[in-house]
Scaffold this active site. Structure first.
Site, PDB file in Angstrom:
ATOM      1  N   ARG A 116      44.132   8.570 -50.863  1.00 36.48           N
ATOM      2  CA  ARG A 116      44.312   9.201 -49.548  1.00 36.48           C
ATOM      3  C   ARG A 116      44.667  10.684 -49.638  1.00 36.48           C
ATOM      4  O   ARG A 116      45.239  11.251 -48.726  1.00 36.48           O
ATOM      5  CB  ARG A 116      45.345   8.449 -48.706  1.00 36.48           C
ATOM      6  CG  ARG A 116      44.931   7.021 -48.366  1.00 36.48           C
ATOM      7  CD  ARG A 116      45.822   6.426 -47.302  1.00 36.48           C
ATOM      8  NE  ARG A 116      45.352   5.095 -46.925  1.00 36.48           N
ATOM      9  CZ  ARG A 116      45.805   3.970 -47.437  1.00 36.48           C
ATOM     10  NH1 ARG A 116      46.760   4.005 -48.362  1.00 36.48           N
ATOM     11  NH2 ARG A 116      45.333   2.809 -47.046  1.00 36.48           N
ATOM     12  N   LYS A 138      35.811  23.083 -46.085  1.00 39.38           N
ATOM     13  CA  LYS A 138      34.738  22.133 -45.783  1.00 39.38           C
ATOM     14  C   LYS A 138      34.272  21.491 -47.080  1.00 39.38           C
ATOM     15  O   LYS A 138      33.903  22.175 -48.029  1.00 39.38           O
ATOM     16  CB  LYS A 138      33.558  22.842 -45.110  1.00 39.38           C
ATOM     17  CG  LYS A 138      33.720  23.058 -43.622  1.00 39.38           C
ATOM     18  CD  LYS A 138      32.420  23.555 -43.019  1.00 39.38           C
ATOM     19  CE  LYS A 138      32.502  23.664 -41.512  1.00 39.38           C
ATOM     20  NZ  LYS A 138      31.237  24.129 -40.910  1.00 39.38           N
ATOM     21  N   GLU A 180      24.826  35.073 -48.369  1.00 42.06           N
ATOM     22  CA  GLU A 180      26.048  34.738 -47.642  1.00 42.06           C
ATOM     23  C   GLU A 180      26.929  35.974 -47.420  1.00 42.06           C
ATOM     24  O   GLU A 180      27.645  36.062 -46.428  1.00 42.06           O
ATOM     25  CB  GLU A 180      26.832  33.653 -48.386  1.00 42.06           C
ATOM     26  CG  GLU A 180      26.151  32.297 -48.436  1.00 42.06           C
ATOM     27  CD  GLU A 180      26.247  31.520 -47.125  1.00 42.06           C
ATOM     28  OE1 GLU A 180      26.875  32.025 -46.174  1.00 42.06           O
ATOM     29  OE2 GLU A 180      25.691  30.411 -47.066  1.00 42.06           O
ATOM     30  N   LYS A 222      35.754  35.438 -43.701  1.00 37.41           N
ATOM     31  CA  LYS A 222      35.766  33.988 -43.511  1.00 37.41           C
ATOM     32  C   LYS A 222      37.163  33.488 -43.211  1.00 37.41           C
ATOM     33  O   LYS A 222      37.350  32.605 -42.360  1.00 37.41           O
ATOM     34  CB  LYS A 222      35.195  33.273 -44.732  1.00 37.41           C
ATOM     35  CG  LYS A 222      35.134  31.760 -44.518  1.00 37.41           C
ATOM     36  CD  LYS A 222      34.222  31.051 -45.467  1.00 37.41           C
ATOM     37  CE  LYS A 222      34.063  29.586 -45.049  1.00 37.41           C
ATOM     38  NZ  LYS A 222      33.170  28.838 -45.954  1.00 37.41           N
ATOM     39  N   GLU A 232      36.462  23.661 -36.523  1.00 39.22           N
ATOM     40  CA  GLU A 232      35.255  23.957 -35.772  1.00 39.22           C
ATOM     41  C   GLU A 232      35.250  23.270 -34.410  1.00 39.22           C
ATOM     42  O   GLU A 232      34.305  22.584 -34.024  1.00 39.22           O
ATOM     43  CB  GLU A 232      34.016  23.543 -36.583  1.00 39.22           C
ATOM     44  CG  GLU A 232      32.767  24.335 -36.239  1.00 39.22           C
ATOM     45  CD  GLU A 232      31.646  24.115 -37.235  1.00 39.22           C
ATOM     46  OE1 GLU A 232      30.646  23.491 -36.862  1.00 39.22           O
ATOM     47  OE2 GLU A 232      31.786  24.561 -38.390  1.00 39.22           O
ATOM     48  N   ARG A 237      34.366  29.029 -35.523  1.00 41.26           N
ATOM     49  CA  ARG A 237      33.919  28.751 -36.891  1.00 41.26           C
ATOM     50  C   ARG A 237      32.435  28.428 -36.937  1.00 41.26           C
ATOM     51  O   ARG A 237      31.776  28.641 -37.963  1.00 41.26           O
ATOM     52  CB  ARG A 237      34.737  27.612 -37.501  1.00 41.26           C
ATOM     53  CG  ARG A 237      34.369  27.350 -38.944  1.00 41.26           C
ATOM     54  CD  ARG A 237      35.361  26.494 -39.682  1.00 41.26           C
ATOM     55  NE  ARG A 237      34.954  26.374 -41.081  1.00 41.26           N
ATOM     56  CZ  ARG A 237      35.716  25.901 -42.053  1.00 41.26           C
ATOM     57  NH1 ARG A 237      36.956  25.503 -41.792  1.00 41.26           N
ATOM     58  NH2 ARG A 237      35.277  25.831 -43.290  1.00 41.26           N
ATOM     59  N   ASN A 241      27.805  29.290 -39.311  1.00 46.27           N
ATOM     60  CA  ASN A 241      26.569  28.547 -39.558  1.00 46.27           C
ATOM     61  C   ASN A 241      25.320  29.364 -39.244  1.00 46.27           C
ATOM     62  O   ASN A 241      24.212  28.810 -39.209  1.00 46.27           O
ATOM     63  CB  ASN A 241      26.553  27.254 -38.723  1.00 46.27           C
ATOM     64  CG  ASN A 241      27.587  26.256 -39.198  1.00 46.27           C
ATOM     65  OD1 ASN A 241      27.666  25.937 -40.379  1.00 46.27           O
ATOM     66  ND2 ASN A 241      28.405  25.774 -38.276  1.00 46.27           N
ATOM     67  N   HIS A 244      22.016  28.521 -40.839  1.00 47.61           N
ATOM     68  CA  HIS A 244      22.094  27.229 -41.515  1.00 47.61           C
ATOM     69  C   HIS A 244      21.299  26.133 -40.814  1.00 47.61           C
ATOM     70  O   HIS A 244      20.759  25.252 -41.493  1.00 47.61           O
ATOM     71  CB  HIS A 244      23.558  26.807 -41.669  1.00 47.61           C
ATOM     72  CG  HIS A 244      24.288  27.570 -42.734  1.00 47.61           C
ATOM     73  ND1 HIS A 244      24.482  28.933 -42.658  1.00 47.61           N
ATOM     74  CD2 HIS A 244      24.862  27.169 -43.903  1.00 47.61           C
ATOM     75  CE1 HIS A 244      25.149  29.328 -43.741  1.00 47.61           C
ATOM     76  NE2 HIS A 244      25.392  28.286 -44.501  1.00 47.61           N
ATOM     77  N   HIS A 248      18.798  24.495 -43.145  1.00 44.59           N
ATOM     78  CA  HIS A 248      18.918  23.101 -43.577  1.00 44.59           C
ATOM     79  C   HIS A 248      17.624  22.326 -43.319  1.00 44.59           C
ATOM     80  O   HIS A 248      17.271  21.427 -44.097  1.00 44.59           O
ATOM     81  CB  HIS A 248      20.080  22.426 -42.861  1.00 44.59           C
ATOM     82  CG  HIS A 248      21.427  22.830 -43.390  1.00 44.59           C
ATOM     83  ND1 HIS A 248      22.602  22.431 -42.799  1.00 44.59           N
ATOM     84  CD2 HIS A 248      21.789  23.571 -44.456  1.00 44.59           C
ATOM     85  CE1 HIS A 248      23.623  22.931 -43.469  1.00 44.59           C
ATOM     86  NE2 HIS A 248      23.152  23.632 -44.478  1.00 44.59           N
ATOM     87  N   HIS A 262      19.788  26.951 -51.728  1.00 43.88           N
ATOM     88  CA  HIS A 262      20.535  27.023 -50.466  1.00 43.88           C
ATOM     89  C   HIS A 262      20.628  28.451 -49.935  1.00 43.88           C
ATOM     90  O   HIS A 262      20.404  28.697 -48.740  1.00 43.88           O
ATOM     91  CB  HIS A 262      21.936  26.440 -50.656  1.00 43.88           C
ATOM     92  CG  HIS A 262      22.783  26.533 -49.425  1.00 43.88           C
ATOM     93  ND1 HIS A 262      22.506  25.843 -48.263  1.00 43.88           N
ATOM     94  CD2 HIS A 262      23.912  27.249 -49.171  1.00 43.88           C
ATOM     95  CE1 HIS A 262      23.416  26.129 -47.344  1.00 43.88           C
ATOM     96  NE2 HIS A 262      24.285  26.981 -47.872  1.00 43.88           N
TER      97      HIS A 262
END
Length: 364
Positions: A116, A138, A180, A222, A232, A237, A241, A244, A248, A262
């Site tokens: 956990r 993330k 980026e 960032k 987000e 936030r 993206n 993206h 993606h 990427h």
């Protein structure tokens, strides 16, 4: 970085890998240190890290994944968590993620669910990971439905961005990272974008001053956004993206392979976001072309027609419907009102997106 009372350092410097035991300090509380990496990074930096730990009286314990996106999968996650349990990692321990974004994402997610939640340290070895994926918490794996769809928000205890690690990167990987970097200028800092237009070649040539400035400025940008909207929920936030959603879809169509890395997908995605913003009348054609020129100038792709995808616009739009940002059947897109001014558009028509993507596939 400060997040609702939880703070951690992001250190950008040279020589951090060779000093990793001292840098981590009390986070490494046992005589052995679990480290997750990939085969390429282990070959290049494993001895350096192990020697630093040995000088501090600690033994490096390694889990070495094959290099590539394939490790960021259900199988990779199972292998990682089983190994952490075999190593008897406890909740108060810290696992080191030594590698690029794949290793950082995989290790962070595994740490978030092992007993956990145990601690972990991000040690990013690619430019892309140093300026983006290692900061902000993330973590995720890829599944058959799409990229990064299973994961958690889970912050590291420390981020060590060693600029020396970038000296071993292929030029293609450096370019991917720079996509980026330039993203931060495009989405919210016109002055930084202008700096990127001028200094991109210096960064790719590993000029020390330019490289350190690019990484530090990106991390600061960032950190500000993540501190405002860690999970987000407010929309702030989501601006990270930019590129993206389009990117993606291209990654999915190319099978998340080396055919399109990427960072290259993000670069193409930002070009598409700019062109689509111009199509909608949000920005001028001149601003759209300026962004495209800046990305092309550092050797990143700007035309999806050159990928030879063999699909149509509807296929690409259908990939986007698996995006994790889908909300009540609506997919918000990060678009532009100008260079340095991104916004979240919640009224994008997917039929229009399909038509737009079809036109981009046909263009030369």
């Amino acid at each position: 970085m400060a997040l609702a009372g939880r703070e951690y350092d992001v250190r950008v410097d040279r020589g951090l890998l060779a000093d990793i035991a001292n840098q981590c300090g009390a986070l490494l509380r046992k005589s052995h240190v679990p480290i997750i990496t990939d085969a390429n990074v282990h070959r290049l930096w494993g001895d350096t890290v192990a020697a630093s730990l040995a000088q501090a009286g600690k033994e490096a314990r390694w889990l070495v994944h094959p290099a590539g996106e394939g490790a960021k999968s259900w199988d990779g996650l199972a292998r990682t968590t089983e190994w952490l349990l075999e190593e008897e990692v406890e909740r108060g321990d810290h696992v080191i993620a030594l590698g690029g974004g794949v290793i950082g994402d995989l290790t962070g997610f595994a740490a978030s669910i092992t007993k956990r939640g145990c601690g972990f340290v991000q040690v990013p070895t690619t430019l892309l990971a140093q300026v983006d994926s290692s900061v902000g918490g993330k973590t995720a794996i890829n599944v058959s439905a799409g990229k990064n769809l299973v994961g958690a928000f889970y912050q590291p205890a420390l981020v060590l961005a060693d600029l020396d690690a970038l000296t071993t990167l292929p030029e293609r990987e450096l370019r991917c990272g720079y996509a980026e970097v330039i993203k931060y200028g495009i989405l919210g800092d016109a002055e930084f974008f202008a700096w990127c237009e001028t200094n991109g070649p210096a960064v790719l040539a590993m000029d020390g001053q330019a490289l350190e400035y690019a990484v530090t400025r990106s991390v600061q940008a960032k950190a500000r956004i993540v501190a405002e909207d860690e999970r987000e929920t407010s929309g702030a936030r989501a601006l990270l993206n930019l590129g993206h959603t389009f990117g993606h879809a291209l990654e999915a169509e190319t099978g998340f392979s080396d055919r399109l890395l990427h960072g290259e997908a993000v670069a193409l995605g930002m070009v598409l976001a700019a062109r689509y913003s111009a199509r909608r009348g949000f920005i001028s054609d001149a601003d759209s072309q300026r962004l495209c020129n800046a990305i092309a100038a550092i050797g990143l792709p700007t035309e999806i027609s050159r990928l030879g995808l063999g699909c149509d616009g509807e296929n690409l739009a259908s990939h986007m419907l698996h995006d994790k940002k889908m909300d009540a059947g609506t997919l918000p897109f990060v678009l532009l009102k100008g260079v340095g001014e991104a916004f979240l558009d919640r009224e994008t028509d997917m039929v229009d997106i399909a038509a737009f993507m079809g036109g981009q596939l046909a263009s030369t």
